[in-house]
Design a protein around this motif. Sequence first.
Motif, mmCIF file in Angstrom:
data_model
loop_
_atom_site.group_PDB
_atom_site.id
_atom_site.type_symbol
_atom_site.label_atom_id
_atom_site.label_comp_id
_atom_site.label_asym_id
_atom_site.label_seq_id
_atom_site.Cartn_x
_atom_site.Cartn_y
_atom_site.Cartn_z
ATOM 1 N N ARG A 30 0.840 -1.205 0.000
ATOM 2 C CA ARG A 30 0.000 0.000 0.000
ATOM 3 C C ARG A 30 0.872 1.250 0.000
ATOM 4 O O ARG A 30 0.597 2.206 -0.732
ATOM 5 C CB ARG A 30 -0.899 0.025 1.246
ATOM 6 C CG ARG A 30 -1.940 -1.040 1.342
ATOM 7 C CD ARG A 30 -3.086 -0.916 0.390
ATOM 8 N NE ARG A 30 -3.798 0.346 0.438
ATOM 9 C CZ ARG A 30 -4.949 0.567 -0.214
ATOM 10 N NH1 ARG A 30 -5.502 -0.401 -0.904
ATOM 11 N NH2 ARG A 30 -5.533 1.737 -0.161
ATOM 12 N N SER A 34 -0.017 2.606 -3.571
ATOM 13 C CA SER A 34 -1.400 3.083 -3.507
ATOM 14 C C SER A 34 -1.483 4.604 -3.589
ATOM 15 O O SER A 34 -0.713 5.313 -2.935
ATOM 16 C CB SER A 34 -2.062 2.608 -2.208
ATOM 17 O OG SER A 34 -3.379 3.093 -2.126
ATOM 18 N N PRO A 35 -2.436 5.140 -4.386
ATOM 19 C CA PRO A 35 -2.607 6.596 -4.474
ATOM 20 C C PRO A 35 -2.910 7.243 -3.122
ATOM 21 O O PRO A 35 -2.487 8.373 -2.863
ATOM 22 C CB PRO A 35 -3.793 6.756 -5.432
ATOM 23 C CG PRO A 35 -3.792 5.510 -6.267
ATOM 24 C CD PRO A 35 -3.319 4.431 -5.338
ATOM 25 N N ASP A 36 -3.619 6.537 -2.235
ATOM 26 C CA ASP A 36 -3.977 7.139 -0.949
ATOM 27 C C ASP A 36 -2.780 7.244 0.000
ATOM 28 O O ASP A 36 -2.894 7.853 1.068
ATOM 29 C CB ASP A 36 -5.115 6.354 -0.283
ATOM 30 C CG ASP A 36 -4.677 4.976 0.195
ATOM 31 O OD1 ASP A 36 -4.252 4.187 -0.650
ATOM 32 O OD2 ASP A 36 -4.778 4.691 1.402
ATOM 33 N N GLU A 39 0.633 11.123 0.456
ATOM 34 C CA GLU A 39 1.086 12.033 1.510
ATOM 35 C C GLU A 39 2.087 11.348 2.436
ATOM 36 O O GLU A 39 3.038 11.972 2.910
ATOM 37 C CB GLU A 39 -0.105 12.554 2.312
ATOM 38 C CG GLU A 39 -0.878 13.670 1.643
ATOM 39 C CD GLU A 39 -0.018 14.911 1.395
ATOM 40 O OE1 GLU A 39 0.669 15.361 2.335
ATOM 41 O OE2 GLU A 39 -0.016 15.402 0.256
ATOM 42 N N TRP A 61 1.775 1.386 5.036
ATOM 43 C CA TRP A 61 0.747 2.426 5.171
ATOM 44 C C TRP A 61 -0.594 1.772 5.447
ATOM 45 O O TRP A 61 -1.043 0.907 4.695
ATOM 46 C CB TRP A 61 0.659 3.269 3.909
ATOM 47 C CG TRP A 61 -0.532 4.182 3.864
ATOM 48 C CD1 TRP A 61 -1.625 4.076 3.054
ATOM 49 C CD2 TRP A 61 -0.750 5.354 4.664
ATOM 50 N NE1 TRP A 61 -2.513 5.091 3.304
ATOM 51 C CE2 TRP A 61 -1.995 5.895 4.296
ATOM 52 C CE3 TRP A 61 -0.005 5.982 5.678
ATOM 53 C CZ2 TRP A 61 -2.522 7.040 4.894
ATOM 54 C CZ3 TRP A 61 -0.534 7.127 6.274
ATOM 55 C CH2 TRP A 61 -1.758 7.648 5.877
ATOM 56 N N PRO A 63 -4.373 2.430 5.369
ATOM 57 C CA PRO A 63 -5.271 3.420 4.764
ATOM 58 C C PRO A 63 -6.356 3.880 5.729
ATOM 59 O O PRO A 63 -6.661 3.207 6.723
ATOM 60 C CB PRO A 63 -5.880 2.663 3.576
ATOM 61 C CG PRO A 63 -5.750 1.227 3.926
ATOM 62 C CD PRO A 63 -4.494 1.103 4.739
ATOM 63 N N ASP A 64 -6.934 5.034 5.419
ATOM 64 C CA ASP A 64 -8.006 5.591 6.243
ATOM 65 C C ASP A 64 -9.327 4.944 5.836
ATOM 66 O O ASP A 64 -10.172 5.547 5.173
ATOM 67 C CB ASP A 64 -8.069 7.113 6.050
ATOM 68 C CG ASP A 64 -8.993 7.777 7.062
ATOM 69 O OD1 ASP A 64 -9.396 7.092 8.022
ATOM 70 O OD2 ASP A 64 -9.309 8.967 6.885
ATOM 71 N N ASP A 65 -9.484 3.692 6.242
ATOM 72 C CA ASP A 65 -10.662 2.909 5.877
ATOM 73 C C ASP A 65 -11.005 2.004 7.045
ATOM 74 O O ASP A 65 -10.127 1.587 7.798
ATOM 75 C CB ASP A 65 -10.376 2.089 4.616
ATOM 76 C CG ASP A 65 -11.630 1.500 4.013
ATOM 77 O OD1 ASP A 65 -12.156 0.517 4.573
ATOM 78 O OD2 ASP A 65 -12.081 2.003 2.971
ATOM 79 N N ARG A 99 -5.381 2.605 11.289
ATOM 80 C CA ARG A 99 -5.966 3.369 10.199
ATOM 81 C C ARG A 99 -5.239 4.697 10.053
ATOM 82 O O ARG A 99 -4.935 5.363 11.045
ATOM 83 C CB ARG A 99 -7.459 3.629 10.468
ATOM 84 C CG ARG A 99 -8.317 2.373 10.520
ATOM 85 C CD ARG A 99 -9.724 2.687 10.987
ATOM 86 N NE ARG A 99 -10.319 3.759 10.208
ATOM 87 C CZ ARG A 99 -11.249 4.592 10.687
ATOM 88 N NH1 ARG A 99 -11.663 4.483 11.928
ATOM 89 N NH2 ARG A 99 -11.740 5.536 9.903
ATOM 90 N N ASN A 100 -4.969 5.077 8.811
ATOM 91 C CA ASN A 100 -4.393 6.378 8.493
ATOM 92 C C ASN A 100 -3.069 6.615 9.226
ATOM 93 O O ASN A 100 -2.833 7.676 9.794
ATOM 94 C CB ASN A 100 -5.392 7.487 8.839
ATOM 95 C CG ASN A 100 -5.101 8.786 8.105
ATOM 96 O OD1 ASN A 100 -4.566 8.780 6.996
ATOM 97 N ND2 ASN A 100 -5.442 9.900 8.707
#
Length: 259
Positions: A30, A34-36, A39, A61, A63-65, A99-100
Amino acid sequence: YTTQGEGEGRSRKKTLVDAMEAAVVWYHERLLSSPDAAEARKYLRGRGLDGEIVRQYRIGWAPDDWDLLVRNVGIGFDRLEAVNLAMLNKRNRRQDVFRNRILFPIFDSQGDPVAFGGRVLPGGEGPKYTNSSETPIYAKSKVLYGLNWAKGAIVENDEAIVCEGYTDVIGMARVGLGRAVAPCGTSLTEEHVRLLTRFGKRIVLAFDADAAKDNAAARFYEWEGKYEVDVRVAALPPGQDPGDLAQNDPDALRRSVEE
Protein backbone atom coordinates in the motif's frame (compact mmCIF):
# COMPACT_ATOMS: atom_id res chain seq x y z
CA TYR A 1 11.98 -34.73 22.77
CA THR A 2 8.93 -32.62 22.13
CA THR A 3 5.74 -32.97 24.09
CA GLN A 4 2.41 -32.60 22.33
CA GLY A 5 1.75 -29.30 24.13
CA GLU A 6 5.05 -27.78 23.05
CA GLY A 7 4.44 -28.82 19.46
CA GLU A 8 0.98 -27.30 19.47
CA GLY A 9 2.38 -24.08 20.96
CA ARG A 10 4.96 -23.78 18.20
CA SER A 11 2.32 -24.49 15.57
CA ARG A 12 0.07 -21.77 17.02
CA LYS A 13 2.94 -19.27 17.07
CA LYS A 14 3.79 -20.01 13.43
CA THR A 15 0.15 -19.46 12.46
CA LEU A 16 0.12 -16.05 14.14
CA VAL A 17 3.53 -15.04 12.74
CA ASP A 18 2.28 -15.98 9.26
CA ALA A 19 -0.72 -13.69 9.78
CA MET A 20 1.61 -10.85 10.77
CA GLU A 21 3.82 -11.51 7.74
CA ALA A 22 0.81 -11.29 5.42
CA ALA A 23 -0.12 -7.94 6.97
CA VAL A 24 3.46 -6.62 6.67
CA VAL A 25 3.43 -7.44 2.95
CA TRP A 26 -0.04 -5.94 2.41
CA TYR A 27 0.68 -2.68 4.24
CA HIS A 28 4.09 -2.35 2.57
CA GLU A 29 2.58 -2.66 -0.91
CA ARG A 30 0.00 0.00 0.00
CA LEU A 31 2.78 2.43 0.87
CA LEU A 32 4.76 1.71 -2.27
CA SER A 33 1.97 1.88 -4.82
CA SER A 34 -1.40 3.08 -3.51
CA PRO A 35 -2.61 6.60 -4.47
CA ASP A 36 -3.98 7.14 -0.95
CA ALA A 37 -0.42 6.77 0.43
CA ALA A 38 0.95 9.74 -1.55
CA GLU A 39 1.09 12.03 1.51
CA ALA A 40 2.81 9.33 3.53
CA ARG A 41 5.45 8.86 0.83
CA LYS A 42 5.99 12.64 0.71
CA TYR A 43 6.38 12.82 4.49
CA LEU A 44 8.90 9.97 4.57
CA ARG A 45 10.97 11.51 1.76
CA GLY A 46 11.00 14.76 3.75
CA ARG A 47 12.46 12.85 6.70
CA GLY A 48 15.17 11.39 4.46
CA LEU A 49 13.53 7.96 4.24
CA ASP A 50 13.64 7.18 0.54
CA GLY A 51 12.33 4.16 -1.34
CA GLU A 52 15.41 2.07 -0.58
CA ILE A 53 15.03 2.60 3.17
CA VAL A 54 11.28 2.01 3.02
CA ARG A 55 11.94 -1.34 1.36
CA GLN A 56 14.76 -2.28 3.71
CA TYR A 57 12.65 -1.71 6.84
CA ARG A 58 9.43 -2.85 5.16
CA ILE A 59 7.59 0.31 6.21
CA GLY A 60 3.88 0.31 5.40
CA TRP A 61 0.75 2.43 5.17
CA ALA A 62 -2.57 1.73 6.88
CA PRO A 63 -5.27 3.42 4.76
CA ASP A 64 -8.01 5.59 6.24
CA ASP A 65 -10.66 2.91 5.88
CA TRP A 66 -12.69 0.89 8.36
CA ASP A 67 -11.89 -2.66 7.26
CA LEU A 68 -9.73 -2.71 4.13
CA LEU A 69 -7.13 -5.03 5.67
CA VAL A 70 -9.76 -7.42 7.06
CA ARG A 71 -11.44 -7.72 3.66
CA ASN A 72 -8.34 -7.99 1.49
CA VAL A 73 -5.37 -9.57 3.28
CA GLY A 74 -6.64 -13.15 2.97
CA ILE A 75 -6.25 -14.07 6.64
CA GLY A 76 -9.10 -15.22 8.88
CA PHE A 77 -10.55 -12.64 11.26
CA ASP A 78 -9.78 -14.73 14.35
CA ARG A 79 -6.07 -14.76 13.53
CA LEU A 80 -6.03 -11.03 12.76
CA GLU A 81 -7.79 -10.34 16.05
CA ALA A 82 -5.32 -12.55 17.94
CA VAL A 83 -2.37 -10.43 16.76
CA ASN A 84 -4.16 -7.10 17.34
CA LEU A 85 -4.68 -6.23 13.69
CA ALA A 86 -8.50 -6.41 13.75
CA MET A 87 -11.31 -6.03 16.25
CA LEU A 88 -15.06 -5.97 16.63
CA ASN A 89 -16.31 -2.39 17.10
CA LYS A 90 -19.27 -1.21 19.17
CA ARG A 91 -21.63 -2.06 16.32
CA ASN A 92 -20.22 -5.57 16.25
CA ARG A 93 -18.59 -4.91 12.89
CA ARG A 94 -15.16 -6.13 11.93
CA GLN A 95 -12.66 -3.30 11.84
CA ASP A 96 -8.95 -2.72 11.22
CA VAL A 97 -6.98 -1.63 14.30
CA PHE A 98 -4.54 0.62 12.39
CA ARG A 99 -5.97 3.37 10.20
CA ASN A 100 -4.39 6.38 8.49
CA ARG A 101 -0.90 5.71 9.85
CA ILE A 102 2.60 4.96 8.63
CA LEU A 103 3.45 1.53 9.99
CA PHE A 104 6.85 0.34 11.19
CA PRO A 105 6.85 -3.47 11.44
CA ILE A 106 8.42 -4.74 14.65
CA PHE A 107 10.41 -7.98 14.42
CA ASP A 108 11.71 -10.20 17.20
CA SER A 109 15.42 -10.97 17.47
CA GLN A 110 15.01 -13.90 15.05
CA GLY A 111 13.42 -11.67 12.40
CA ASP A 112 9.80 -12.79 12.77
CA PRO A 113 7.20 -9.99 12.52
CA VAL A 114 5.32 -9.68 15.81
CA ALA A 115 3.82 -6.17 16.01
CA PHE A 116 3.51 -2.70 14.47
CA GLY A 117 4.26 0.85 15.51
CA GLY A 118 1.97 3.33 13.77
CA ARG A 119 2.78 7.04 13.28
CA VAL A 120 0.07 9.52 12.39
CA LEU A 121 0.87 12.06 9.67
CA PRO A 122 1.38 15.66 10.85
CA GLY A 123 -2.02 17.21 11.44
CA GLY A 124 -3.73 13.83 11.72
CA GLU A 125 -6.06 12.81 14.52
CA GLY A 126 -5.08 10.81 17.57
CA PRO A 127 -1.80 10.27 19.40
CA LYS A 128 1.46 10.65 17.49
CA TYR A 129 2.25 6.94 17.88
CA THR A 130 -0.03 3.96 18.36
CA ASN A 131 1.64 0.62 19.04
CA SER A 132 0.35 -2.92 18.97
CA SER A 133 -0.92 -4.19 22.28
CA GLU A 134 0.57 -7.38 23.67
CA THR A 135 -0.38 -10.65 22.00
CA PRO A 136 0.62 -14.31 22.29
CA ILE A 137 3.65 -13.53 20.08
CA TYR A 138 4.51 -10.04 21.33
CA ALA A 139 5.66 -8.88 24.78
CA LYS A 140 6.83 -5.26 24.79
CA SER A 141 9.26 -5.78 27.66
CA LYS A 142 11.11 -8.49 25.73
CA VAL A 143 11.29 -7.02 22.21
CA LEU A 144 13.57 -4.27 20.94
CA TYR A 145 12.94 -2.64 17.57
CA GLY A 146 15.86 -3.15 15.21
CA LEU A 147 17.61 -5.94 17.11
CA ASN A 148 17.01 -8.36 14.23
CA TRP A 149 19.13 -6.12 11.98
CA ALA A 150 21.57 -4.82 14.62
CA LYS A 151 22.62 -7.94 16.52
CA GLY A 152 25.58 -8.72 14.25
CA ALA A 153 26.96 -5.19 14.56
CA ILE A 154 26.37 -5.23 18.33
CA VAL A 155 28.43 -8.41 18.64
CA GLU A 156 31.15 -7.01 16.37
CA ASN A 157 31.44 -3.75 18.35
CA ASP A 158 30.52 -5.22 21.77
CA GLU A 159 28.16 -2.24 22.01
CA ALA A 160 24.48 -1.50 21.58
CA ILE A 161 22.98 1.97 21.11
CA VAL A 162 19.53 2.41 22.64
CA CYS A 163 17.31 5.10 21.08
CA GLU A 164 13.74 6.19 21.75
CA GLY A 165 11.98 5.44 18.49
CA TYR A 166 11.83 3.73 15.12
CA THR A 167 13.11 6.64 13.02
CA ASP A 168 16.00 7.11 15.47
CA VAL A 169 17.13 3.52 14.90
CA ILE A 170 16.88 3.98 11.13
CA GLY A 171 18.73 7.30 11.35
CA MET A 172 21.59 5.69 13.26
CA ALA A 173 21.93 3.02 10.58
CA ARG A 174 21.92 5.68 7.86
CA VAL A 175 25.11 7.24 9.29
CA GLY A 176 26.90 3.92 9.75
CA LEU A 177 25.80 3.13 13.31
CA GLY A 178 23.93 -0.06 12.57
CA ARG A 179 23.96 -1.29 16.16
CA ALA A 180 20.98 0.77 17.36
CA VAL A 181 17.74 -0.54 18.88
CA ALA A 182 14.69 0.99 20.59
CA PRO A 183 11.97 -0.09 23.00
CA CYS A 184 8.53 -0.19 21.39
CA GLY A 185 6.32 2.38 23.03
CA THR A 186 7.43 1.48 26.55
CA SER A 187 10.22 2.24 28.99
CA LEU A 188 13.43 0.27 29.04
CA THR A 189 13.07 -2.84 31.17
CA GLU A 190 15.35 -5.28 32.91
CA GLU A 191 14.30 -7.86 30.30
CA HIS A 192 15.62 -5.53 27.59
CA VAL A 193 18.96 -5.26 29.40
CA ARG A 194 19.19 -9.00 29.81
CA LEU A 195 18.46 -9.44 26.11
CA LEU A 196 21.13 -6.94 25.05
CA THR A 197 23.83 -8.52 27.23
CA ARG A 198 23.57 -11.65 25.08
CA PHE A 199 25.15 -9.63 22.26
CA GLY A 200 27.33 -6.93 23.83
CA LYS A 201 28.58 -5.56 27.14
CA ARG A 202 28.45 -1.80 26.51
CA ILE A 203 25.20 0.15 26.18
CA VAL A 204 25.06 3.73 24.90
CA LEU A 205 21.84 5.61 25.69
CA ALA A 206 20.96 8.04 22.88
CA PHE A 207 17.77 9.79 23.98
CA ASP A 208 16.74 13.28 22.89
CA ALA A 209 14.85 14.33 26.03
CA ASP A 210 17.05 15.12 29.04
CA ALA A 211 14.54 13.97 31.66
CA ALA A 212 13.89 10.67 29.92
CA LYS A 213 17.61 10.20 29.36
CA ASP A 214 18.49 10.78 33.01
CA ASN A 215 15.66 8.56 34.25
CA ALA A 216 16.71 5.72 31.95
CA ALA A 217 20.35 6.12 32.92
CA ALA A 218 19.45 5.85 36.61
CA ARG A 219 17.66 2.56 36.00
CA PHE A 220 20.51 1.23 33.89
CA TYR A 221 23.09 2.05 36.53
CA GLU A 222 21.17 -0.17 38.94
CA TRP A 223 21.58 -3.04 36.50
CA GLU A 224 25.19 -2.27 35.59
CA GLY A 225 26.68 -4.41 38.32
CA LYS A 226 24.03 -7.11 38.13
CA TYR A 227 24.60 -7.79 34.43
CA GLU A 228 28.19 -6.53 34.15
CA VAL A 229 27.35 -3.97 31.49
CA ASP A 230 29.06 -0.64 30.87
CA VAL A 231 26.49 2.15 30.51
CA ARG A 232 27.28 5.38 28.67
CA VAL A 233 25.08 8.35 27.75
CA ALA A 234 25.47 10.06 24.36
CA ALA A 235 25.52 13.86 24.63
CA LEU A 236 23.19 14.76 21.76
CA PRO A 237 22.86 18.45 20.82
CA PRO A 238 19.94 20.04 22.75
CA GLY A 239 16.57 19.66 21.07
CA GLN A 240 17.83 17.18 18.49
CA ASP A 241 16.94 13.53 18.14
CA PRO A 242 18.99 10.93 16.24
CA GLY A 243 16.49 10.80 13.37
CA ASP A 244 16.85 14.54 12.72
CA LEU A 245 20.61 14.57 13.24
CA ALA A 246 21.09 11.75 10.75
CA GLN A 247 19.71 14.06 8.11
CA ASN A 248 20.96 17.46 9.30
CA ASP A 249 24.31 16.79 10.97
CA PRO A 250 25.45 13.16 10.66
CA ASP A 251 28.96 13.96 11.91
CA ALA A 252 27.55 15.35 15.17
CA LEU A 253 25.49 12.20 15.62
CA ARG A 254 28.49 9.94 15.10
CA ARG A 255 30.61 12.04 17.49
CA SER A 256 27.96 11.92 20.22
CA VAL A 257 28.11 8.13 20.18
CA GLU A 258 31.86 7.71 19.66
CA GLU A 259 32.74 10.15 22.46
